[in-house]
Design a protein around this motif. Structure first.
Motif, short mmCIF file in Angstrom:
data_model
loop_
_atom_site.label_atom_id
_atom_site.label_comp_id
_atom_site.label_asym_id
_atom_site.label_seq_id
_atom_site.Cartn_x
_atom_site.Cartn_y
_atom_site.Cartn_z
N SER A 84 0.82 -1.21 0.00
CA SER A 84 0.00 0.00 0.00
C SER A 84 0.86 1.25 0.00
CB SER A 84 -0.94 0.00 1.21
OG SER A 84 -0.22 -0.02 2.42
N LEU A 106 -14.22 -6.88 -3.29
CA LEU A 106 -14.50 -6.91 -1.85
C LEU A 106 -15.09 -8.23 -1.40
CD1 LEU A 106 -15.87 -3.28 -1.37
CD2 LEU A 106 -13.56 -4.14 -0.98
N MET A 112 -8.96 -5.82 -0.94
CA MET A 112 -9.53 -5.18 0.24
C MET A 112 -8.45 -4.71 1.20
SD MET A 112 -11.20 -8.36 2.36
CE MET A 112 -12.11 -8.92 0.94
N HIS A 113 -7.29 -5.36 1.18
CA HIS A 113 -6.21 -4.94 2.09
C HIS A 113 -5.61 -3.61 1.66
CE1 HIS A 113 -6.42 -8.77 4.15
NE2 HIS A 113 -6.41 -9.37 2.98
N HIS A 115 -7.53 -1.41 0.00
CA HIS A 115 -8.68 -0.52 0.21
C HIS A 115 -8.70 -0.02 1.66
CE1 HIS A 115 -12.71 0.95 -0.89
NE2 HIS A 115 -13.02 0.70 0.37
N LYS A 116 -8.51 -0.92 2.60
CA LYS A 116 -8.57 -0.53 4.01
C LYS A 116 -7.46 0.45 4.37
CE LYS A 116 -8.71 -4.83 5.49
NZ LYS A 116 -8.79 -6.02 6.40
N ARG A 117 -6.34 0.37 3.67
CA ARG A 117 -5.20 1.22 4.01
C ARG A 117 -5.17 2.53 3.23
NH1 ARG A 117 -4.05 -3.96 4.96
NH2 ARG A 117 -2.58 -4.49 6.64
N HIS A 120 -9.39 5.78 2.66
CA HIS A 120 -9.69 6.96 3.47
C HIS A 120 -8.76 8.13 3.16
CE1 HIS A 120 -6.44 4.94 5.60
NE2 HIS A 120 -6.21 6.06 6.26
#
Length: 512
Positions: A84, A106, A112-113, A115-117, A120
């Motif tokens: 990331s 997703l 998704m890993h 996306h989570k990092r 935002h």
């Protein structure tokens, strides 16, 4: 950042938006194993340009062991953080990054890993893709779910006991992440009684695609990209009905617990869903979830023997029959009637199984704490099938032995005096302030549970939907704390029983 779902493998199953997203990107990132080949890249290859910057996110481990201090999970967490960070450099420079993902981004995907990092921190769009589950169902050519059936998706990495329970309780199921987990998944399918209906799909829509029955698959040849599918039970039920002529079905006696679906065990839920016919007291049948294609045969509460024979006769015709009972079927309920009828001709060849349920006594006890924490007796106050003299004798014996007593069927519209007589018998051996749990309709909309002194037990407050728990000499009650409708009373019977008092031997006179 764009999370781009590529679908199950066939490039022609990519969505128009997925193709557009790749065209918009400056950077195309994809995960791969250490050998360098990436399934995601191979799916999207025809849409990659020479001026695309490619970022291969190479896993440090896949399924092998690692000497990383944090173990396998620690190694992957470190990898996702580093990956990331690499993508963040491009995003901070104003480049559009498309992260490719097989199936849907997703849905059990590596994307998704990222996306989570990162989602935002940077504007993000997720482009959904056709899942491997949808592709597998299409390749099998059989309905995955119908009508009100629910689809459950399970990872094969779950513990075997958990897999077994969920397989037993679900309608349609897709089990992902097979590979090394396949032997465990196969055992769970067998233990849950669903191996025969389980289908296998390997590399759906990709080169090397293979389908068949899970029971026929060689465990040593199962890749990670394979799915076990339990398709719609409605279709399976229709097929069984066509094949049932001349065959013998089975009868499963199930306990629904004291109320509705929340009290069903996974095993019971599965048996109810698999049945062709449901037989039972109408009130109990109404608690059971409905499934298309099933037949329901409701009857009055006082025809247990006739109900049992009817169920066995249906099974003789090849039907799978679930006899529905409240609470636990073996506690003053339908199991005895069915087993007894099945011991006589012409039903001796009909298989009968009994599945336990949450008992009314256990449910009522849980509402107030632990009044059944020590030895206890369970009695029915109904004198419809045994004389009251027998009931009174057994009640007197249990009371004399200082047992907590759970009283089923204490009263009804036609039986109004038994509770008062039982109170008299118990007061011969119990103190007037002995706690009594009066539990009505536990788990139902009309639930009402309160605690009274034995001397103040009012028969007028007791009906057929009530269960009584009468404490022993050691049972304790304490009122305190708030609950809906007023103060809360806790009742418990200590597990340790007092030691008998030791009486000293009288001294012998000294010899003269």
């Amino acid at each position: 950042m764009l999370g781009v779902g590529l679908g199950p493998g066939d490039p022609s199953l990519m969505t128009v938006r997925a193709v557009e997203a790749i065209a918009e990107a400056d950077v195309v990132a994809y995960h791969s194993a250490r050998h360098g080949r990436s399934i995601a890249r191979s799916i999207a290859a025809r849409y990659l340009r020479a001026d695309h910057v490619e970022e291969a996110l190479v896993y440090p481990v896949t399924t092998e062991t690692t000497d990383h201090p944090g173990g396998y999970r620690g190694a992957l967490e470190e990898f996702y953080a580093e990956a990331s960070a690499r993508l963040a450099v491009h995003l901070e420079a104003g480049r559009t990054v498309a992260v490719l993902a097989e199936g849907d981004p997703l849905f059990y995907g590596s994307y998704m890993h990222m996306h989570k990092r990162l989602a935002h921190r940077f504007p993000t769009e997720v482009v959904p893709g056709v899942t491997s589950v949808s592709a597998a169902a299409a390749r099998l050519g059989t309905p995955l779910t119908e009508a009100e059936e629910a689809l459950t998706v399970l990872p094969g990495t779950l513990p075997e006991e958990e897999l077994t329970a969920r397989l037993a309780s679900s309608d349609a199921v897709a089990v992902m992440k097979l590979g090394r987990t396949f032997p465990k998944v196969r055992r769970a399918l067998e233990r849950s009684g669903r191996l025969a209906e389980a289908r296998y799909v390997e590399r759906a829509t990709m080169e090397g695609e293979r389908t068949g029955l899970v029971a026929d698959v060689d465990a040593d040849a199962v890749p990670y990209f394979s799915v076990a599918v339990l398709p719609s039970k409605v279709g399976a039920r229709d097929a069984r009905a066509a094949e049932a002529a001349g065959a013998t079905g089975e009868v499963v006696v199930v306990g629904t617990g004291p109320a509705g679906p929340l009290w069903l065990t996974p095993e019971t839920r599965g048996a109810l869903a698999a049945a062709d016919d449901l037989v039972g007291y109408t009130t109990y049948l109404d608690r059971v979830p409905r499934h298309d294609g099933q037949r329901r045969h409701g009857s009055d509460n006082r025809v247990e023997a006739e109900r049992a024979e009817f169920a066995l006769e249906l099974a003789r015709r090849g039907r799978r029959v679930a006899v529905v009972s409240g609470g636990d079927p073996g506690v003053f309920a339908m199991a005895t009637a069915v087993v007894e009828a099945a011991s006589e001709a012409p039903y001796t060849d009909v298989p009968v199984r009994v599945l336990p349920g949450v008992t009314a006594a256990s449910a009522a006890a849980a509402r107030v704490g632990a009044p059944l924490g020590h030895d206890y007796a369970v009695l029915s106050l109904s004198d419809r099938l045994k004389p009251w003299e027998v009931i009174a004798e057994r009640l007197r014996a249990a009371a004399a032995a200082d047992l907590v007593v759970a009283l089923y069927n204490p009263g009804s519209r036609s039986r109004t005096w038994q509770v008062g007589k039982a109170r008299e018998v118990l007061l011969e051996h119990r103190a007037p302030d002995t706690p009594v749990v009066v539990a009505r309709d536990v788990g139902g909309e009309g639930e009402r549970v309160h605690v009274v002194r034995l001397a103040e037990l009012d028969p007028e407050q007791v009906d057929m939907r009530t269960l009584l728990i009468v404490g022993s000499s050691q049972t304790r009650a304490r009122t305190g704390g708030e609950r809906t409708g007023g103060e809360r009373t806790s009742v418990w019977t200590p597990r340790r029983y007092p030691e008998p008092e030791q009486h000293a031997e009288p001294e012998q006179p000294a010899e003269a």
